[in-house]
Design an enzyme around this catalytic site. Structure first.
Site, PDB file in Angstrom:
ATOM      1  N   ARG A   1       2.870 -45.139  21.696  1.00  0.00           N
ATOM      2  CA  ARG A   1       3.918 -44.638  22.590  1.00  0.00           C
ATOM      3  C   ARG A   1       3.674 -43.210  23.063  1.00  0.00           C
ATOM      4  O   ARG A   1       4.250 -42.793  24.064  1.00  0.00           O
ATOM      5  CB  ARG A   1       5.291 -44.838  21.957  1.00  0.00           C
ATOM      6  CG  ARG A   1       5.656 -46.339  21.934  1.00  0.00           C
ATOM      7  CD  ARG A   1       6.959 -46.615  21.250  1.00  0.00           C
ATOM      8  NE  ARG A   1       6.916 -46.396  19.822  1.00  0.00           N
ATOM      9  CZ  ARG A   1       6.533 -47.298  18.925  1.00  0.00           C
ATOM     10  NH1 ARG A   1       6.111 -48.476  19.298  1.00  0.00           N
ATOM     11  NH2 ARG A   1       6.542 -47.014  17.645  1.00  0.00           N
TER      12      ARG A   1
ATOM     13  N   GLU B   1       5.919 -44.246   6.758  1.00  0.00           N
ATOM     14  CA  GLU B   1       7.052 -44.484   5.882  1.00  0.00           C
ATOM     15  C   GLU B   1       7.055 -45.901   5.321  1.00  0.00           C
ATOM     16  O   GLU B   1       7.724 -46.189   4.351  1.00  0.00           O
ATOM     17  CB  GLU B   1       8.379 -44.159   6.585  1.00  0.00           C
ATOM     18  CG  GLU B   1       8.573 -44.770   7.935  1.00  0.00           C
ATOM     19  CD  GLU B   1       7.920 -44.001   9.077  1.00  0.00           C
ATOM     20  OE1 GLU B   1       8.180 -44.369  10.227  1.00  0.00           O
ATOM     21  OE2 GLU B   1       7.134 -43.062   8.856  1.00  0.00           O
TER      22      GLU B   1
END
Length: 177
Positions: A65, A102
């Site tokens: 992105r 994460e």
């Protein structure tokens, strides 16, 4: 500026438990469906960069992105753009760094000649969570003996303290959660 931030914020939606349980995924793709929102993101980044980093030589965008906003910003600034991708996606000689997300482990790479020694670089991505991906990008750019001026993100998840991991590189984020 407040109107632009409100427009951007309204376009971001949250998907709970994606890609794994416990992760509230912030989806920026609706921004891309709204030309005014894309323009607002680019305008705010451009204004910040022109005011804070007039000496920038190159925008580096993170897979994938960061590729959406990075080239638009680079074009506005009249400078180049270089990608950092997931390992195995770039041809030719590359350098790489392993890092943790994460919810997974990964490896980022860039072509050896993407950044030149001494260049002043800004890194752009859509979101800052724990800072793993941006930290890896900073390390790759440092390996090339270039200078990281800072990082730009559309969304920052402040509660995860990712910007602490990136110090001393400053982070400019448009939207905070």
């Amino acid at each position: 500026m407040a109107d632009k931030l409100e427009l951007i914020s309204k376009c971001i939606r949250t998907f709970p438990d994606f890609p794994t349980k416990g992760i509230p995924f912030k989806d920026i793709f609706p921004i891309l469906k709204d030309p005014k929102a894309v323009t607002a993101v680019t305008d705010l980044f451009e204004e910040h960069v022109r005011n804070t980093y007039p000496q920038v030589d190159l925008i580096v965008g993170l897979d994938a992105r960061g590729f959406l906003f990075g080239p638009l910003l680079a074009l506005r600034l009249g400078i180049g753009f270089a990608p950092i991708r997931k390992k195995g996606k770039l041809p030719g000689p590359t350098i790489s760094v392993a890092y943790s997300l994460e919810y997974a482990k990964a490896e980022a790479e860039m072509q050896e000649d993407a950044v030149s020694a001494g260049q002043k670089v800004l890194i752009i991505d859509d979101l800052l969570a724990t800072g793993g991906t941006l930290y890896a990008a900073i390390e790759l750019i440092k390996q090339q003996k270039a200078e990281v001026l800072g990082c730009l993100v559309v969304v920052e998840l402040k509660y995860l303290n990712g910007s602490d991991k990136l110090k001393p590189s400053p982070v400019f984020s448009l939207i905070h959660y």
